[in-house]
Scaffold this motif. Structure first.
Motif, PDB file in Angstrom:
ATOM      1  N   GLY A  42       0.822  -1.207   0.000  1.00  7.06           N
ATOM      2  CA  GLY A  42       0.000   0.000   0.000  1.00  7.06           C
ATOM      3  C   GLY A  42       0.853   1.252   0.000  1.00  7.06           C
ATOM      4  O   GLY A  42       0.608   2.197  -0.767  1.00  7.06           O
ATOM      5  N   ARG A  43       1.862   1.246   0.832  1.00  6.59           N
ATOM      6  CA  ARG A  43       2.783   2.393   0.912  1.00  6.59           C
ATOM      7  C   ARG A  43       3.565   2.543  -0.389  1.00  6.59           C
ATOM      8  O   ARG A  43       3.727   3.640  -0.916  1.00  6.59           O
ATOM      9  CB  ARG A  43       3.721   2.185   2.095  1.00  6.59           C
ATOM     10  N   LEU A  44       4.044   1.397  -0.907  1.00  8.73           N
ATOM     11  CA  LEU A  44       4.807   1.404  -2.151  1.00  8.73           C
ATOM     12  C   LEU A  44       3.961   1.943  -3.306  1.00  8.73           C
ATOM     13  O   LEU A  44       4.431   2.776  -4.088  1.00  8.73           O
ATOM     14  CB  LEU A  44       5.288  -0.024  -2.457  1.00  8.73           C
ATOM     15  N   LYS A  45       2.711   1.494  -3.388  1.00  6.85           N
ATOM     16  CA  LYS A  45       1.818   1.988  -4.439  1.00  6.85           C
ATOM     17  C   LYS A  45       1.577   3.485  -4.291  1.00  6.85           C
ATOM     18  O   LYS A  45       1.549   4.221  -5.282  1.00  6.85           O
ATOM     19  CB  LYS A  45       0.479   1.249  -4.407  1.00  6.85           C
ATOM     20  N   GLY A  46       1.414   3.944  -3.063  1.00  2.00           N
ATOM     21  CA  GLY A  46       1.223   5.371  -2.828  1.00  2.00           C
ATOM     22  C   GLY A  46       2.400   6.197  -3.318  1.00  2.00           C
ATOM     23  O   GLY A  46       2.230   7.240  -3.962  1.00  2.00           O
ATOM     24  N   HIS A  47       3.612   5.701  -3.029  1.00  3.26           N
ATOM     25  CA  HIS A  47       4.819   6.385  -3.519  1.00  3.26           C
ATOM     26  C   HIS A  47       4.860   6.377  -5.039  1.00  3.26           C
ATOM     27  O   HIS A  47       5.214   7.373  -5.670  1.00  3.26           O
ATOM     28  CB  HIS A  47       6.088   5.726  -2.971  1.00  3.26           C
ATOM     29  N   MET A  48       4.494   5.248  -5.631  1.00  4.51           N
ATOM     30  CA  MET A  48       4.539   5.129  -7.091  1.00  4.51           C
ATOM     31  C   MET A  48       3.508   6.049  -7.743  1.00  4.51           C
ATOM     32  O   MET A  48       3.802   6.663  -8.768  1.00  4.51           O
ATOM     33  CB  MET A  48       4.309   3.674  -7.497  1.00  4.51           C
ATOM     34  N   VAL A  49       2.322   6.153  -7.166  1.00  5.61           N
ATOM     35  CA  VAL A  49       1.308   7.073  -7.703  1.00  5.61           C
ATOM     36  C   VAL A  49       1.843   8.502  -7.657  1.00  5.61           C
ATOM     37  O   VAL A  49       1.749   9.248  -8.643  1.00  5.61           O
ATOM     38  CB  VAL A  49      -0.033   6.955  -6.939  1.00  5.61           C
ATOM     39  N   ALA A  50       2.421   8.884  -6.528  1.00  6.58           N
ATOM     40  CA  ALA A  50       2.949  10.247  -6.382  1.00  6.58           C
ATOM     41  C   ALA A  50       4.100  10.495  -7.350  1.00  6.58           C
ATOM     42  O   ALA A  50       4.168  11.550  -7.995  1.00  6.58           O
ATOM     43  CB  ALA A  50       3.398  10.487  -4.940  1.00  6.58           C
ATOM     44  N   LEU A  51       4.992   9.522  -7.478  1.00  3.47           N
ATOM     45  CA  LEU A  51       6.145   9.679  -8.359  1.00  3.47           C
ATOM     46  C   LEU A  51       5.716   9.743  -9.823  1.00  3.47           C
ATOM     47  O   LEU A  51       6.145  10.626 -10.570  1.00  3.47           O
ATOM     48  CB  LEU A  51       7.135   8.529  -8.141  1.00  3.47           C
ATOM     49  N   LEU A  52       4.850   8.822 -10.242  1.00  7.78           N
ATOM     50  CA  LEU A  52       4.396   8.811 -11.629  1.00  7.78           C
ATOM     51  C   LEU A  52       3.601  10.077 -11.946  1.00  7.78           C
ATOM     52  O   LEU A  52       3.748  10.647 -13.034  1.00  7.78           O
ATOM     53  CB  LEU A  52       3.569   7.552 -11.906  1.00  7.78           C
ATOM     54  N   SER A  53       2.793  10.529 -11.006  1.00  7.07           N
ATOM     55  CA  SER A  53       2.036  11.774 -11.204  1.00  7.07           C
ATOM     56  C   SER A  53       2.988  12.935 -11.468  1.00  7.07           C
ATOM     57  O   SER A  53       2.791  13.733 -12.395  1.00  7.07           O
ATOM     58  CB  SER A  53       1.170  12.084  -9.973  1.00  7.07           C
ATOM     59  N   GLN A  54       4.030  13.023 -10.657  1.00  7.32           N
ATOM     60  CA  GLN A  54       5.010  14.101 -10.795  1.00  7.32           C
ATOM     61  C   GLN A  54       5.743  13.998 -12.125  1.00  7.32           C
ATOM     62  O   GLN A  54       5.918  14.999 -12.825  1.00  7.32           O
ATOM     63  CB  GLN A  54       5.980  14.034  -9.622  1.00  7.32           C
ATOM     64  N   VAL A  55       6.158  12.792 -12.497  1.00  9.94           N
ATOM     65  CA  VAL A  55       6.878  12.572 -13.748  1.00  9.94           C
ATOM     66  C   VAL A  55       6.015  12.993 -14.943  1.00  9.94           C
ATOM     67  O   VAL A  55       6.520  13.517 -15.932  1.00  9.94           O
ATOM     68  CB  VAL A  55       7.293  11.077 -13.868  1.00  9.94           C
ATOM     69  N   LEU A  56       4.711  12.776 -14.835  1.00 15.70           N
ATOM     70  CA  LEU A  56       3.796  13.100 -15.929  1.00 15.70           C
ATOM     71  C   LEU A  56       3.355  14.567 -15.931  1.00 15.70           C
ATOM     72  O   LEU A  56       2.543  14.973 -16.745  1.00 15.70           O
ATOM     73  CB  LEU A  56       2.563  12.191 -15.859  1.00 15.70           C
ATOM     74  N   GLY A  57       3.880  15.358 -15.001  1.00 11.30           N
ATOM     75  CA  GLY A  57       3.555  16.782 -14.976  1.00 11.30           C
ATOM     76  C   GLY A  57       2.398  17.126 -14.062  1.00 11.30           C
ATOM     77  O   GLY A  57       1.873  18.243 -14.101  1.00 11.30           O
ATOM     78  N   GLY A  58       2.012  16.185 -13.222  1.00  9.85           N
ATOM     79  CA  GLY A  58       0.949  16.433 -12.246  1.00  9.85           C
ATOM     80  C   GLY A  58       1.521  17.031 -10.983  1.00  9.85           C
ATOM     81  O   GLY A  58       2.640  17.562 -10.975  1.00  9.85           O
ATOM     82  N   PRO A  59       0.778  16.920  -9.888  1.00  3.81           N
ATOM     83  CA  PRO A  59       1.243  17.518  -8.630  1.00  3.81           C
ATOM     84  C   PRO A  59       2.563  16.919  -8.161  1.00  3.81           C
ATOM     85  O   PRO A  59       2.791  15.719  -8.294  1.00  3.81           O
ATOM     86  CB  PRO A  59       0.116  17.189  -7.643  1.00  3.81           C
ATOM     87  N   ALA A  60       3.423  17.782  -7.650  1.00  2.67           N
ATOM     88  CA  ALA A  60       4.739  17.365  -7.147  1.00  2.67           C
ATOM     89  C   ALA A  60       4.602  17.037  -5.667  1.00  2.67           C
ATOM     90  O   ALA A  60       4.954  17.835  -4.807  1.00  2.67           O
ATOM     91  CB  ALA A  60       5.769  18.454  -7.393  1.00  2.67           C
ATOM     92  N   GLU A  61       4.063  15.859  -5.377  1.00  5.21           N
ATOM     93  CA  GLU A  61       3.795  15.474  -3.994  1.00  5.21           C
ATOM     94  C   GLU A  61       4.604  14.271  -3.540  1.00  5.21           C
ATOM     95  O   GLU A  61       4.357  13.736  -2.470  1.00  5.21           O
ATOM     96  CB  GLU A  61       2.295  15.175  -3.833  1.00  5.21           C
ATOM     97  N   TYR A  62       5.565  13.838  -4.355  1.00  5.54           N
ATOM     98  CA  TYR A  62       6.377  12.679  -3.962  1.00  5.54           C
ATOM     99  C   TYR A  62       7.292  13.075  -2.818  1.00  5.54           C
ATOM    100  O   TYR A  62       8.043  14.039  -2.912  1.00  5.54           O
ATOM    101  CB  TYR A  62       7.191  12.154  -5.147  1.00  5.54           C
TER     102      TYR A  62
END
Length: 118
Positions: A42-62
């Protein structure tokens, strides 16, 4: 100005769907599943969502560790990194990501390899 890749893909919901799908295929692959034994998925997925979002130009919350620190000592083989990257590209394509988005993700995967692979 064009919408970010994050918006074009479908935002938070699409990134979360992509990460869930990615981990389903990764954990089902016997070449990769051992890397994830004993981890808080669950934690790992949360980090991955945040990281992928940031990489794609979304919110920088990683807020996780840097890639090198997070993967140090895991002994990730180059071929395993490539398989996970191929799965990610496949998942994103399946969600309707266009060629420009996929090319950008491939570029990030190439740039990040040295921080993940041992």
């Amino acid at each position: 100005m064009d919408a970010s890749f994050y918006v074009r893909l479908g935002g938070q919901a699409a990134v979360t769907t992509a990460v869930d799908a990615l981990y389903r295929v990764v954990l089902a692959d016997e070449r990769l599943s051992d890397y994830f034994q004993g981890l808080d998925l669950g934690r790992l997925k949360g980090h991955m969502v945040a990281l992928l979002s940031q990489v794609l130009g979304g919110p920088a919350e990683y807020t996780g560790r840097d890639l090198r620190g997070a993967h140090l000592g895991l002994g990730i083989a180059p071929e395993h990194y490539d398989v996970v990257g191929a799965y990610l590209i496949g998942v994103l394509a399946g969600l309707g990501a266009d060629d420009e988005v996929l090319a950008a993700v491939r570029g990030v995967l190439r740039e990040s390899a040295a921080d993940v692979v041992e």
